[in-house]
Design a protein around this motif. Structure first.
Motif, PDB file in Angstrom:
ATOM      1  N   PHE A 253       0.844  -1.188   0.000  1.00 45.87           N
ATOM      2  CA  PHE A 253       0.000   0.000   0.000  1.00 45.87           C
ATOM      3  C   PHE A 253       0.884   1.246   0.000  1.00 45.87           C
ATOM      4  CE2 PHE A 253      -2.452  -3.375   2.019  1.00 45.87           C
ATOM      5  CZ  PHE A 253      -3.602  -3.362   1.239  1.00 45.87           C
ATOM      6  N   LEU A 254       0.769   2.029  -1.057  1.00 44.20           N
ATOM      7  CA  LEU A 254       1.693   3.139  -1.283  1.00 44.20           C
ATOM      8  C   LEU A 254       1.234   4.418  -0.580  1.00 44.20           C
ATOM      9  CD1 LEU A 254       2.452   2.527  -5.070  1.00 44.20           C
ATOM     10  CD2 LEU A 254       3.729   1.743  -3.061  1.00 44.20           C
ATOM     11  N   ASP A 255       1.194   4.371   0.749  1.00 43.44           N
ATOM     12  CA  ASP A 255       0.933   5.580   1.513  1.00 43.44           C
ATOM     13  C   ASP A 255       2.166   5.904   2.349  1.00 43.44           C
ATOM     14  OD1 ASP A 255       0.914   3.674   3.474  1.00 43.44           O
ATOM     15  OD2 ASP A 255      -1.181   3.933   4.036  1.00 43.44           O
ATOM     16  N   ASN A 256       2.086   6.908   3.186  1.00 44.56           N
ATOM     17  CA  ASN A 256       3.257   7.348   3.949  1.00 44.56           C
ATOM     18  C   ASN A 256       3.717   6.332   4.986  1.00 44.56           C
ATOM     19  OD1 ASN A 256       3.348   9.787   2.577  1.00 44.56           O
ATOM     20  ND2 ASN A 256       1.977  10.812   4.033  1.00 44.56           N
ATOM     21  N   LYS A 257       2.808   5.483   5.471  1.00 47.87           N
ATOM     22  CA  LYS A 257       3.138   4.547   6.530  1.00 47.87           C
ATOM     23  C   LYS A 257       3.629   3.191   6.028  1.00 47.87           C
ATOM     24  CE  LYS A 257      -0.213   6.320   9.933  1.00 47.87           C
ATOM     25  NZ  LYS A 257      -1.387   5.933  10.761  1.00 47.87           N
ATOM     26  N   ARG A 258       3.075   2.746   4.884  1.00 49.65           N
ATOM     27  CA  ARG A 258       3.251   1.334   4.530  1.00 49.65           C
ATOM     28  C   ARG A 258       3.948   1.094   3.198  1.00 49.65           C
ATOM     29  NH1 ARG A 258      -1.842   1.533   7.607  1.00 49.65           N
ATOM     30  NH2 ARG A 258      -2.375   3.146   6.122  1.00 49.65           N
ATOM     31  N   TRP A 259       4.435   2.114   2.525  1.00 50.24           N
ATOM     32  CA  TRP A 259       4.966   1.948   1.180  1.00 50.24           C
ATOM     33  C   TRP A 259       6.155   0.999   1.127  1.00 50.24           C
ATOM     34  CZ3 TRP A 259      10.035   3.102   0.314  1.00 50.24           C
ATOM     35  CH2 TRP A 259      10.668   3.907   1.272  1.00 50.24           C
TER      36      TRP A 259
END
Length: 292
Positions: A253-259
């Motif tokens: 998941f390409l968000d700030n937490k999980r990329w």
């Protein structure tokens, strides 16, 4: 045994045979002399085998489709663990035999020989690589038994890239078997290129290609039970996405937490209407945060 599996086994044993052949060509004379040279010859072989089996680790866990489709991720995970112990055996055997043989040849103690070798850059690279490999295996065993965070396990495994780079530099600058035979040296280069070419292709380039092709977007997250929820993912032309219900896929998941993390999730139904659904069970820190 199917043809793909047979081909992979043949590829594995052929490469193993090539390594043994070139090593024997350069070391067979050692067995006609004193035992110290025997130890030196076997020590050289253990170094070659250590790197070969470490490279095999990268192949087994590098997301190569031609490997995963043939053996399955569960079988590869088991083989990866056992091969890790085998790699560690040769990693520790190599410096033990080399230092002992040099100490016998120069008539000094093992400790004196070790201290003398620390002045050589190639030895320092090798020593650091050994320490890193031991750290990776040792901490992995501890983390699995202690059931600590996956992120710790993943981060520690990244050290392996540094270790294998140091091992490569050590071998191509001081490995007598490689330096004495240019064909063997070129073969060693090709072995690294093949392994890391597969790693680059399947772990990075293929992932980027699939993302650009299907344009995956998280549409919504729906709670299914107290400890389970579904992630609905939309995209472009997902009916062509080659996957079957009941299978799982590795999602990032390409968000700030999980990329920087990728985890396996079950696919709940066949992709249709440009949508697919992942079912996630809350079993740890990462899955607990996916719904947020």
């Amino acid at each position: 045994m199917n043809s793909k599996k047979l081909f992979i086994y043949i590829l594995f044993f052929c490469n193993l045979g090539i390594i043994l052949f070139f090593w024997w060509q350069g070391s067979m004379h050692a067995f006609d002399s004193n035992p110290a040279n025997w130890l030196l010859a076997v020590g050289k072989l253990s170094g070659l085998l250590a790197v070969y089996f470490v490279l095999l680790q990268f192949v087994m866990r590098g997301r190569a489709v031609w490997i995963e489709e043939t053996f399955g991720l569960n079988n590869l995970a088991k083989a990866h663990r056992l091969n890790g112990y085998l790699s560690l055996f040769f990693i520790l055997l190599h410096p033990t035999l080399i230092i002992t043989s040099y100490a016998l040849l120069t008539n000094v103690t093992v400790i004196q020989e070790f201290l003398f070798l620390t002045h050589e850059l190639f030895f320092l690279c090798a020593f650091i690589a050994v320490c890193l490999f031991v750290t990776v295996v040792g901490t992995s065993i501890y983390l699995v038994s202690s059931k600590l965070k996956y992120e710790w396990w993943h981060g520690i495994h990244l050290i392996t890239y540094i270790a294998i780079t140091l091992a490569f530099f050590h071998q191509v600058t001081s490995g007598s078997d490689l330096l004495a035979n240019r064909i063997f040296l070129y073969y060693w280069y090709a072995l690294y290129i093949f392994v890391f070419g597969n790693l680059l292709l399947f772990r990075f380039l293929r992932q980027g290609y699939l993302f650009m092709k299907y344009h995956f977007i998280v549409d919504r997250v729906v709670a299914e039970a107290d400890n389970a929820f579904s992630v609905y993912i939309t995209g472009r032309d997902l009916s062509r996405f080659s996957i079957k219900p009941g299978q799982f896929l590795i999602a990032r998941f390409l968000d700030n937490k999980r990329w920087w993390q990728a985890h396996p999730f079950s696919l709940s139904f066949v992709p249709k209407d440009n949508c697919l659904r992942l079912t996630v069970k809350n079993v740890g820190d990462f899955t607990a945060e996916v719904s947020q």
